[in-house]
Motif scaffolding. Sequence first.
Motif, PDB file in Angstrom:
ATOM      1  N   PRO A  92      28.853  17.235   7.650  1.00 29.27           N
ATOM      2  CA  PRO A  92      30.085  17.820   7.090  1.00 29.27           C
ATOM      3  C   PRO A  92      30.973  16.846   6.320  1.00 29.27           C
ATOM      4  O   PRO A  92      31.641  17.252   5.377  1.00 29.27           O
ATOM      5  CB  PRO A  92      30.807  18.357   8.338  1.00 29.27           C
ATOM      6  CG  PRO A  92      29.723  18.601   9.323  1.00 29.27           C
ATOM      7  CD  PRO A  92      28.704  17.529   9.081  1.00 29.27           C
ATOM      8  N   ASP A  93      30.995  15.562   6.698  1.00 27.18           N
ATOM      9  CA  ASP A  93      31.892  14.633   6.019  1.00 27.18           C
ATOM     10  C   ASP A  93      31.206  13.854   4.902  1.00 27.18           C
ATOM     11  O   ASP A  93      31.781  12.910   4.355  1.00 27.18           O
ATOM     12  CB  ASP A  93      32.553  13.673   7.015  1.00 27.18           C
ATOM     13  CG  ASP A  93      31.583  13.142   8.060  1.00 27.18           C
ATOM     14  OD1 ASP A  93      30.394  13.486   7.994  1.00 27.18           O
ATOM     15  OD2 ASP A  93      32.024  12.386   8.950  1.00 27.18           O
ATOM     16  N   TYR A  94      29.984  14.233   4.537  1.00 28.87           N
ATOM     17  CA  TYR A  94      29.326  13.615   3.375  1.00 28.87           C
ATOM     18  C   TYR A  94      30.012  14.130   2.109  1.00 28.87           C
ATOM     19  O   TYR A  94      30.294  15.325   1.993  1.00 28.87           O
ATOM     20  CB  TYR A  94      27.852  13.985   3.361  1.00 28.87           C
ATOM     21  CG  TYR A  94      27.001  13.180   2.415  1.00 28.87           C
ATOM     22  CD1 TYR A  94      26.350  12.032   2.838  1.00 28.87           C
ATOM     23  CD2 TYR A  94      26.843  13.566   1.081  1.00 28.87           C
ATOM     24  CE1 TYR A  94      25.554  11.291   1.976  1.00 28.87           C
ATOM     25  CE2 TYR A  94      26.053  12.836   0.210  1.00 28.87           C
ATOM     26  CZ  TYR A  94      25.411  11.698   0.665  1.00 28.87           C
ATOM     27  OH  TYR A  94      24.632  10.967  -0.209  1.00 28.87           O
ATOM     28  N   PRO A  95      30.319  13.250   1.147  1.00 25.48           N
ATOM     29  CA  PRO A  95      31.038  13.693  -0.059  1.00 25.48           C
ATOM     30  C   PRO A  95      30.351  14.881  -0.729  1.00 25.48           C
ATOM     31  O   PRO A  95      29.166  14.795  -1.077  1.00 25.48           O
ATOM     32  CB  PRO A  95      31.013  12.448  -0.959  1.00 25.48           C
ATOM     33  CG  PRO A  95      30.869  11.304  -0.020  1.00 25.48           C
ATOM     34  CD  PRO A  95      30.033  11.800   1.115  1.00 25.48           C
ATOM     35  N   PRO A  96      31.052  15.995  -0.903  1.00 26.30           N
ATOM     36  CA  PRO A  96      30.389  17.229  -1.364  1.00 26.30           C
ATOM     37  C   PRO A  96      29.750  17.121  -2.734  1.00 26.30           C
ATOM     38  O   PRO A  96      28.649  17.631  -2.951  1.00 26.30           O
ATOM     39  CB  PRO A  96      31.520  18.261  -1.349  1.00 26.30           C
ATOM     40  CG  PRO A  96      32.789  17.474  -1.382  1.00 26.30           C
ATOM     41  CD  PRO A  96      32.497  16.205  -0.654  1.00 26.30           C
ATOM     42  N   HIS A  97      30.410  16.454  -3.690  1.00 29.66           N
ATOM     43  CA  HIS A  97      29.851  16.379  -5.035  1.00 29.66           C
ATOM     44  C   HIS A  97      28.698  15.385  -5.115  1.00 29.66           C
ATOM     45  O   HIS A  97      27.835  15.511  -5.987  1.00 29.66           O
ATOM     46  CB  HIS A  97      30.930  15.995  -6.044  1.00 29.66           C
ATOM     47  CG  HIS A  97      32.092  16.937  -6.052  1.00 29.66           C
ATOM     48  ND1 HIS A  97      31.941  18.301  -6.008  1.00 29.66           N
ATOM     49  CD2 HIS A  97      33.437  16.711  -6.093  1.00 29.66           C
ATOM     50  CE1 HIS A  97      33.124  18.879  -6.025  1.00 29.66           C
ATOM     51  NE2 HIS A  97      34.052  17.941  -6.066  1.00 29.66           N
ATOM     52  N   LEU A  98      28.668  14.409  -4.208  1.00 35.27           N
ATOM     53  CA  LEU A  98      27.614  13.400  -4.242  1.00 35.27           C
ATOM     54  C   LEU A  98      26.250  14.018  -3.951  1.00 35.27           C
ATOM     55  O   LEU A  98      25.223  13.494  -4.371  1.00 35.27           O
ATOM     56  CB  LEU A  98      27.931  12.282  -3.237  1.00 35.27           C
ATOM     57  CG  LEU A  98      27.105  10.999  -3.344  1.00 35.27           C
ATOM     58  CD1 LEU A  98      27.282  10.344  -4.703  1.00 35.27           C
ATOM     59  CD2 LEU A  98      27.490  10.016  -2.234  1.00 35.27           C
ATOM     60  N   ARG A  99      26.242  15.137  -3.253  1.00 30.88           N
ATOM     61  CA  ARG A  99      24.978  15.815  -2.954  1.00 30.88           C
ATOM     62  C   ARG A  99      24.297  16.325  -4.219  1.00 30.88           C
ATOM     63  O   ARG A  99      23.111  16.647  -4.203  1.00 30.88           O
ATOM     64  CB  ARG A  99      25.221  16.993  -2.002  1.00 30.88           C
ATOM     65  CG  ARG A  99      25.731  16.607  -0.630  1.00 30.88           C
ATOM     66  CD  ARG A  99      25.543  17.736   0.374  1.00 30.88           C
ATOM     67  NE  ARG A  99      26.207  18.965  -0.026  1.00 30.88           N
ATOM     68  CZ  ARG A  99      27.425  19.321   0.387  1.00 30.88           C
ATOM     69  NH1 ARG A  99      28.106  18.525   1.189  1.00 30.88           N
ATOM     70  NH2 ARG A  99      27.948  20.465  -0.005  1.00 30.88           N
ATOM     71  N   HIS A 100      25.027  16.408  -5.329  1.00 25.50           N
ATOM     72  CA  HIS A 100      24.493  16.991  -6.557  1.00 25.50           C
ATOM     73  C   HIS A 100      23.848  15.959  -7.477  1.00 25.50           C
ATOM     74  O   HIS A 100      23.310  16.338  -8.515  1.00 25.50           O
ATOM     75  CB  HIS A 100      25.618  17.684  -7.339  1.00 25.50           C
ATOM     76  CG  HIS A 100      26.168  18.885  -6.646  1.00 25.50           C
ATOM     77  ND1 HIS A 100      25.792  20.171  -6.950  1.00 25.50           N
ATOM     78  CD2 HIS A 100      27.084  19.006  -5.653  1.00 25.50           C
ATOM     79  CE1 HIS A 100      26.444  21.023  -6.194  1.00 25.50           C
ATOM     80  NE2 HIS A 100      27.232  20.338  -5.397  1.00 25.50           N
ATOM     81  N   ILE A 101      23.907  14.684  -7.167  1.00 19.29           N
ATOM     82  CA  ILE A 101      23.382  13.694  -8.102  1.00 19.29           C
ATOM     83  C   ILE A 101      21.881  13.531  -7.918  1.00 19.29           C
ATOM     84  O   ILE A 101      21.299  13.979  -6.933  1.00 19.29           O
ATOM     85  CB  ILE A 101      24.097  12.330  -7.963  1.00 19.29           C
ATOM     86  CG1 ILE A 101      23.658  11.579  -6.701  1.00 19.29           C
ATOM     87  CG2 ILE A 101      25.605  12.497  -8.015  1.00 19.29           C
ATOM     88  CD1 ILE A 101      24.117  10.144  -6.659  1.00 19.29           C
ATOM     89  N   ASP A 102      21.260  12.869  -8.867  1.00 18.94           N
ATOM     90  CA  ASP A 102      19.835  12.579  -8.788  1.00 18.94           C
ATOM     91  C   ASP A 102      19.630  11.450  -7.778  1.00 18.94           C
ATOM     92  O   ASP A 102      20.020  10.315  -8.014  1.00 18.94           O
ATOM     93  CB  ASP A 102      19.328  12.157 -10.172  1.00 18.94           C
ATOM     94  CG  ASP A 102      17.830  11.931 -10.196  1.00 18.94           C
ATOM     95  OD1 ASP A 102      17.129  12.472  -9.320  1.00 18.94           O
ATOM     96  OD2 ASP A 102      17.362  11.213 -11.090  1.00 18.94           O
ATOM     97  N   GLY A 103      19.046  11.760  -6.644  1.00 22.64           N
ATOM     98  CA  GLY A 103      18.813  10.748  -5.624  1.00 22.64           C
ATOM     99  C   GLY A 103      20.057  10.367  -4.855  1.00 22.64           C
ATOM    100  O   GLY A 103      20.439   9.191  -4.838  1.00 22.64           O
ATOM    101  N   PRO A 104      20.726  11.312  -4.175  1.00 22.41           N
ATOM    102  CA  PRO A 104      21.901  10.937  -3.373  1.00 22.41           C
ATOM    103  C   PRO A 104      21.497  10.059  -2.202  1.00 22.41           C
ATOM    104  O   PRO A 104      20.402  10.237  -1.641  1.00 22.41           O
ATOM    105  CB  PRO A 104      22.438  12.296  -2.892  1.00 22.41           C
ATOM    106  CG  PRO A 104      21.246  13.201  -2.901  1.00 22.41           C
ATOM    107  CD  PRO A 104      20.392  12.747  -4.054  1.00 22.41           C
ATOM    108  N   PRO A 105      22.330   9.099  -1.814  1.00 28.02           N
ATOM    109  CA  PRO A 105      21.979   8.230  -0.683  1.00 28.02           C
ATOM    110  C   PRO A 105      21.791   9.052   0.593  1.00 28.02           C
ATOM    111  O   PRO A 105      22.657   9.858   0.943  1.00 28.02           O
ATOM    112  CB  PRO A 105      23.197   7.300  -0.549  1.00 28.02           C
ATOM    113  CG  PRO A 105      23.906   7.392  -1.856  1.00 28.02           C
ATOM    114  CD  PRO A 105      23.639   8.754  -2.391  1.00 28.02           C
ATOM    115  N   PRO A 106      20.693   8.869   1.298  1.00 30.25           N
ATOM    116  CA  PRO A 106      20.508   9.608   2.551  1.00 30.25           C
ATOM    117  C   PRO A 106      21.550   9.244   3.602  1.00 30.25           C
ATOM    118  O   PRO A 106      21.968  10.085   4.388  1.00 30.25           O
ATOM    119  CB  PRO A 106      19.106   9.187   3.018  1.00 30.25           C
ATOM    120  CG  PRO A 106      18.437   8.636   1.807  1.00 30.25           C
ATOM    121  CD  PRO A 106      19.521   8.046   0.970  1.00 30.25           C
ATOM    122  N   LEU A 107      21.963   7.985   3.601  1.00 31.80           N
ATOM    123  CA  LEU A 107      22.956   7.502   4.562  1.00 31.80           C
ATOM    124  C   LEU A 107      24.041   6.716   3.835  1.00 31.80           C
ATOM    125  O   LEU A 107      23.751   5.959   2.910  1.00 31.80           O
ATOM    126  CB  LEU A 107      22.308   6.591   5.609  1.00 31.80           C
ATOM    127  CG  LEU A 107      21.349   7.248   6.611  1.00 31.80           C
ATOM    128  CD1 LEU A 107      20.609   6.179   7.402  1.00 31.80           C
ATOM    129  CD2 LEU A 107      22.099   8.174   7.556  1.00 31.80           C
TER     130      LEU A 107
END
Length: 382
Positions: A92-107
């Motif tokens: 839930p606290d993972y940055p919401p827009h960061l999930r949309h990039i190519d290859g978001p950091p898993p951690l």
Amino acid sequence: MSLGPQADKTPRLSAAQRLAWLRLIRSENVGPRTFRDLINHFGSAEKALEALPDLSRRGGKNALRICPLEDAEAELAAHEKSGARLIALGEPDYPPHLRHIDGPPPLLSVKGNGATLAQQKALAVVGARNASLSGRKLAASITKELSADGFVIVSGLARGIDAAAHEAALSGGTIAVFAGGINTLYPPEHGTLLSEIIRLGGTAISEMPFGWKPRGRDFPRRNRLISGISLGVLVIEAAKASGSLHTARFALEQNREIFAVPGSPLDPRSEGANRLIQQGATLITCAKDVTDSLAGRIEPVLPFDGQISEPDHDDSPYPAEPGEKTREQIISALGPTPVEIDELIRFTGATTREVRIVLLELELAGRLERHQGNQVSLIMGT
């Protein structure tokens, strides 16, 4: 655990899953995109770790370094001791827009208030390290107004414009993105500023290992996170070859808005920002220009990319691997020129699963390079 568009409803990783995720992303030749493909292929980080030696061997590398369990346990303990923590893609606290990039950091390593990260209204402010006095004042003025309007300000904690933006946004919440490990401050003189960011409810984040000292190549990697967290990037004073322009380039690739403050054509620190405006960036002179442009937009218009599916309980066997003839056919179709994976699938007639597993083998062996646009190429001479 299924990590997709409904990630805000997803439970957190278990302790065992988090440890396995950390081991996998810290293993040799495993980057964010490879991490995603491994888990999606094998069903869990634990199974992917077991498969790494065979995958690497088939790709041509017999001695792949897999992160030892004790190293991952030590990194988790170091985070806890320093007051930091690791959050995973889909939590839930993972940055919401960061999930949309190519290859978001898993951690992500996180220190401070995770609630800041979860904000939809985030804006990056970047610019020259050797900023002019007027540039710093303008950055502070615009950022303060944006912060008062509810924007979380994202920057790289560098000297100049970055520092001015963080300072102006302290009361409203700001995110400092590190190029090194979460405990490795750069530049070191910004210790007081970082303390104030954390004390007043802001956040520091990093995708790098705990204790990692930043190298030159790590700053562009950081810059993709700065833009990825944000709805848009505001550039104030940037030379023609500055890191701020790298951030703007990432913003363009990530379908974010790009804003730039014009400057004197006689000042080389304004050359990059002026060029961005020539190329189509939105010219802004005040905070209202930014808010008007972003009115009603709280989600980047980009398909969700970072899909990872890890079931809580999965006893299914490994998926069937491609035969040698298919593997040779896929490898022979690759070369130093990037090709789209979908085109590779059509050309070879192999299944998507077969192509992706061969690409994983080559990447883990250090023989494959990934490019934007879902393209890959073979690294020749390896």
